[in-house]
Design a protein around this motif. Sequence first.
Motif, short mmCIF file in Angstrom:
data_model
loop_
_atom_site.label_atom_id
_atom_site.label_comp_id
_atom_site.label_asym_id
_atom_site.label_seq_id
_atom_site.Cartn_x
_atom_site.Cartn_y
_atom_site.Cartn_z
N MET A 1 0.85 -1.09 0.05
CA MET A 1 -0.01 -0.13 -0.21
C MET A 1 0.84 1.25 0.07
SD MET A 1 -2.83 1.07 2.57
CE MET A 1 -3.14 2.59 2.92
N THR A 2 0.37 2.26 -0.81
CA THR A 2 1.29 3.54 -0.88
C THR A 2 0.23 4.63 -0.38
OG1 THR A 2 2.54 2.59 -2.62
CG2 THR A 2 2.60 4.92 -2.25
N ASP A 3 0.85 5.59 0.24
CA ASP A 3 0.49 6.59 0.75
C ASP A 3 0.06 7.66 -0.10
OD1 ASP A 3 -0.68 9.12 1.92
OD2 ASP A 3 0.15 8.68 3.81
N PRO A 4 -0.80 8.17 -0.96
CA PRO A 4 -1.08 8.90 -2.25
C PRO A 4 -0.35 10.38 -1.73
CG PRO A 4 -3.20 8.27 -1.72
CD PRO A 4 -2.24 7.77 -0.63
N THR A 5 -0.42 10.94 -0.47
CA THR A 5 -0.16 12.06 -0.30
C THR A 5 1.32 12.33 -0.09
OG1 THR A 5 -0.21 11.89 2.30
CG2 THR A 5 -2.20 12.38 1.12
N ASN A 6 2.16 11.25 0.28
CA ASN A 6 3.60 11.62 0.31
C ASN A 6 4.52 10.16 -0.31
OD1 ASN A 6 3.41 9.46 2.35
ND2 ASN A 6 3.41 10.62 3.90
N GLY A 7 3.66 9.36 -0.82
CA GLY A 7 4.68 8.28 -1.31
C GLY A 7 5.15 7.25 -0.41
N LEU A 8 4.86 7.49 1.03
CA LEU A 8 5.21 6.40 1.78
C LEU A 8 4.53 5.04 1.62
CD1 LEU A 8 6.66 5.82 4.34
CD2 LEU A 8 4.65 6.32 5.67
N VAL A 9 5.41 4.01 1.68
CA VAL A 9 5.19 2.66 1.14
C VAL A 9 4.99 1.79 2.38
CG1 VAL A 9 5.58 0.43 -0.14
CG2 VAL A 9 6.14 2.69 -1.20
N PHE A 10 3.84 1.03 2.71
CA PHE A 10 3.67 0.26 3.77
C PHE A 10 3.74 -1.17 3.01
CE2 PHE A 10 1.36 4.21 4.97
CZ PHE A 10 1.75 4.32 6.02
N PRO A 11 4.82 -1.93 3.64
CA PRO A 11 4.78 -3.32 3.25
C PRO A 11 3.44 -4.16 3.67
CG PRO A 11 6.25 -3.12 5.23
CD PRO A 11 5.48 -1.63 4.81
N ASP A 12 3.64 -5.22 2.95
CA ASP A 12 2.56 -6.22 3.27
C ASP A 12 2.95 -7.04 4.35
OD1 ASP A 12 0.68 -8.19 3.29
OD2 ASP A 12 0.24 -8.31 1.16
N LEU A 13 2.50 -7.03 5.37
CA LEU A 13 3.08 -7.97 6.59
C LEU A 13 2.75 -9.24 6.40
CD1 LEU A 13 2.76 -5.43 9.44
CD2 LEU A 13 4.80 -5.89 7.94
N ASN A 14 1.94 -9.82 5.54
CA ASN A 14 1.39 -11.05 5.17
C ASN A 14 2.19 -11.67 4.25
OD1 ASN A 14 -0.83 -11.24 7.12
ND2 ASN A 14 -2.07 -9.90 5.52
N LYS A 15 3.34 -11.13 3.70
CA LYS A 15 4.10 -11.79 2.60
C LYS A 15 5.58 -11.71 3.07
CE LYS A 15 0.94 -10.75 -1.29
NZ LYS A 15 0.91 -10.10 -2.59
N SER A 16 6.49 -12.72 2.41
CA SER A 16 7.78 -12.63 2.72
C SER A 16 8.37 -11.35 2.73
CB SER A 16 8.39 -13.87 1.67
OG SER A 16 9.73 -13.92 2.30
N PRO A 17 9.43 -11.04 3.36
CA PRO A 17 10.23 -11.73 4.15
C PRO A 17 9.23 -11.72 5.71
CG PRO A 17 11.07 -9.61 4.36
CD PRO A 17 9.90 -9.46 3.09
N PHE A 18 8.10 -11.11 5.91
CA PHE A 18 7.12 -11.00 7.09
C PHE A 18 6.51 -12.20 7.18
CE2 PHE A 18 7.76 -6.56 5.67
CZ PHE A 18 8.67 -6.11 6.71
N GLY A 19 5.22 -12.08 7.55
CA GLY A 19 4.28 -13.41 7.61
C GLY A 19 4.61 -14.35 8.90
N GLY A 20 3.98 -15.22 8.81
CA GLY A 20 4.37 -16.46 9.94
C GLY A 20 3.89 -15.86 11.11
N GLU A 21 4.34 -16.57 12.23
CA GLU A 21 3.73 -16.57 13.50
C GLU A 21 4.31 -15.05 14.15
OE1 GLU A 21 4.39 -18.57 17.87
OE2 GLU A 21 4.41 -20.06 16.28
N ASP A 22 5.50 -14.59 13.81
CA ASP A 22 5.94 -13.43 14.39
C ASP A 22 5.14 -12.06 13.87
OD1 ASP A 22 7.91 -14.74 16.08
OD2 ASP A 22 9.35 -14.51 14.41
N PHE A 23 4.59 -12.31 12.71
CA PHE A 23 3.68 -11.11 12.25
C PHE A 23 2.37 -11.51 11.99
CE2 PHE A 23 8.24 -10.02 11.32
CZ PHE A 23 8.09 -8.68 11.66
N GLN A 24 1.66 -12.03 12.84
CA GLN A 24 0.30 -12.20 12.71
C GLN A 24 -0.59 -10.87 12.51
OE1 GLN A 24 -1.50 -15.34 15.14
NE2 GLN A 24 0.58 -16.15 15.39
N THR A 25 -1.06 -10.57 11.44
CA THR A 25 -1.56 -9.04 11.26
C THR A 25 -2.91 -9.19 11.94
OG1 THR A 25 -2.39 -9.62 9.06
CG2 THR A 25 -0.28 -8.77 9.15
#
Length: 93
Positions: A1-25
């Motif tokens: 997801m990208t913030d259209p006002t400033n271009g800040l990109v938020f990573p998808d925490l459900n996809k690699s290298p995140f995801g799994g037990e440590d990143f249960q969204t």
Amino acid sequence: MTDPTNGLVFPDLNKSPFGGEDFQTNLIMPEPTVFLRADLPACSIIRPTGTQGAAMHAVNAQIADGLFIGQSPAFFTTLQDLATKADAAQRGF
């Protein structure tokens, strides 16, 4: 997801290298854990992922908040020395 006002990109925490037990969204609050000693009540801990300079940032924030008003210059020197050492510490495995 990208913030259209400033271009800040938020990573998808459900996809690699995140995801799994440590990143249960789907978790609203962190899971309870033992903190400091097993005989203390369980508490939730939020652990930062970026810790470089964290101790000095915490000290500077507390100073800016006025937590240590009236303390001596030696106190601040000692406090900042401890924060510097904490930031430089490495976990031994």
